[in-house]
Design a protein around this motif. Structure first.
Motif, short mmCIF file in Angstrom:
data_model
loop_
_atom_site.label_atom_id
_atom_site.label_comp_id
_atom_site.label_asym_id
_atom_site.label_seq_id
_atom_site.Cartn_x
_atom_site.Cartn_y
_atom_site.Cartn_z
N ASN A 219 -67.40 149.28 -20.01
CA ASN A 219 -66.21 149.78 -20.71
C ASN A 219 -66.37 151.25 -21.09
O ASN A 219 -65.41 152.03 -21.04
N GLN A 222 -65.43 153.81 -18.53
CA GLN A 222 -63.97 153.86 -18.33
C GLN A 222 -63.31 154.72 -19.41
O GLN A 222 -62.42 155.53 -19.13
N ALA A 257 -62.61 149.46 -13.42
CA ALA A 257 -62.44 148.10 -13.96
C ALA A 257 -62.21 147.10 -12.84
O ALA A 257 -62.77 146.01 -12.84
#
Ligand SMILES: CC(=O)SCCNC(=O)CCNC(=O)[C@H](O)C(C)(C)COP(=O)(O)OP(=O)(O)OC[C@H]1O[C@@H](n2cnc3c(N)ncnc32)[C@H](O)[C@@H]1OP(=O)(O)O
Ligand SMILES: N[C@@H](CCO)C(=O)O
Length: 401
Positions: A219, A222, A257
């Motif tokens: 995460n 990102q 993702a």
């Protein structure tokens, strides 16, 4: 101007950001402003002021939701469906009229389907912090501007707390079932732990009991892709000209993702080493077909999702630890009283089945005696959105009694 609650400003049934700006005497917003107009099939409910786990608060929160089926006289047939990271309330129906995508669980919800709307009253709210109608960073603050980076840090528990207030206002004391996949599964699990008496049945699909360091790491790159986009401007991009915003960063985050949403075998089998548009990618200016596929999904995503909202919901996923301040995961799971099914997907590299096995082993009402159901799918994590028949079978078992 003093901020007022939904009840004393405009009808709580439907408040658009344009109406909020208009109340404040401001013109409709321009630029990368993600407004949920027209409302399509959505309904809206003001749940009043809201205080987050962090201690920060908003003077007003609005929940967008859709329903299917009829609520019975004693409100005992209500099923709450929790959407995934970038989903929304539109689980069934066509795209258009304010809905950027067609229903994401069309094969699961409907008359005669696994979640049979002839029997159940199905409620799907958009998550707190989202960008499809429920209050999120792109929503108007009391000053009429987007909350943007001022939007409070949001946890899965905040999302569930907001839904509990929403349920109270809907008149639903106890859900006949709470069902969710991926981040929706985190929400569903959190519901059953936080409010065991309000959850009669529970389905957790492709979700972990706690977001691991590996998942936080995935995460974090990102989020960095978004924050380093020069057009991000620290999250203050809503007034940029011509709808400009951190679209490149957001598209890159989506590409990253997606790699964990699908499986290596599927990508290899589907694209092999093929070239996009027959142009050689080895020094002749072409791209591999799989690169084009990622570009396509990255770019498409920027047309339906707000970057600040993406940061907010990804951080909510990072917050997920059902055992936090509860003596650990095992102790937290002991609180669940719901009849439960836990489903994993064998090729899921985002939330591998080990996580579902921990949940399944810890919930006493698990109908599979401590085991998770592991479905076989080539699609990886996104199998929960694609394998309608296999997922539907498990939900049918759960809802049979
Ligand atoms: C609730 C939620 O989770 S969010 C709401 C739904 N989810 C999303 O939108 C997430 C993004 N989308 C997805 O992850 C997937 O599309 C799913 C899971 C919804 C469905 O998966 P699939 O049916 O396997 O679709 P797939 O991933 O193959 O995408 C198909 C698209 O890729 C395009 N595509 C395929 N190959 C290529 C290529 N080489 N180059 C460019 N585009 C390509 C297709 O043209 C098709 O376009 P379309 O969406 O305009 O029809
Ligand atoms: N495709 C899903 C994956 C995350 O569960 C989404 O975008 O929400």
């Amino acid at each position: 101007m003093e901020w007022q609650t939904a009840e004393d400003t405009v009808p709580s049934s439907f408040i658009t950001d344009a109406q909020i700006r208009s109340l404040l005497g401001k013109p409709p917003a321009t630029g990368a402003w993600r407004e949920s107009d027209p409302p399509g099939n959505r309904r809206f409910m003001g749940i009043g002021p809201f205080t987050f786990e962090s201690g920060q608060s908003l003077p007003f929160v609005r929940m967008a939701y859709e329903t299917w089926g009829e609520l019975n006289a004693d409100a005992s047939n209500a099923v709450l469906i929790e959407h995934a990271l970038t989903g929304d309330s539109h689980a069934v129906g066509e795209a258009g009229d304010g809905h950027p995508t067609s229903g994401w669980w069309q094969g699961i919800i409907g008359p005669g389907k696994a979640i049979d709307t002839d029997r159940w009253f199905v409620v799907v709210p958009n998550m707190l912090g989202g960008c499809q109608g429920t209050t999120g960073p792109a929503s108007a603050a009391p000053d009429g501007e987007a909350w943007g980076p001022r939007f409070p840090f949001t946890t899965i528990r905040d999302q569930v707390t907001a839904q509990a207030v929403f349920a109270d206002k809907l008149g639903i004391e106890r859900w006949a079932a709470v069902i969710g996949g991926s981040m929706g599964g985190m929400n569903a699990l959190e519901w059953a732990v936080s409010y065991p008496d309000r959850v009669e049945r529970l389905a957790v699909i492709a979700a972990p009991p706690v977001t691991t360091a590996d998942q936080v790491a995935l995460n974090s790159v990102q989020l960095e892709a978004i924050r380093t986009d020069p057009l991000f401007h620290g999250g203050d991009y809503y007034d940029a000209a011509d709808g400009e915003g951190p679209h490149r960063g957001l598209a890159l985050a989506r590409r990253m993702a997606l790699l964990n949403y699908r499986s290596p075998d599927e990508l290899n089998a589907r694209f092999a080493r093929s070239w996009q548009s027959d142009i050689n990618p080895l020094g002749a200016g072409g791209r591999f077909a799989v690169e084009s596929y990622l570009d396509f999904h990255g770019n498409k995503f920027t047309r339906r999702f707000d970057a600040n909202s993406y940061i907010t919901v990804v951080q909510a996923m990072n917050s997920h630890d059902v055992g936090r301040d509860r003596g650990g995961v095992a102790t937290a799971l002991e609180r669940v009283t719901a009849r439960t099914v836990v489903v994993g997907i064998d090729t899921d590299r985002l939330f591998p089945v080990e996580g579902q096995r921990v949940i399944a082993a810890g919930i006493r009402g698990n109908i599979d005696a401590g085991h998770a159901v592991v479905i076989r799918s080539e699609y990886g994590h996104d199998g929960f959105l694609i394998e309608d028949e296999l997922i539907g079978e498990q939900l049918t078992r759960l809802l049979a009694e």
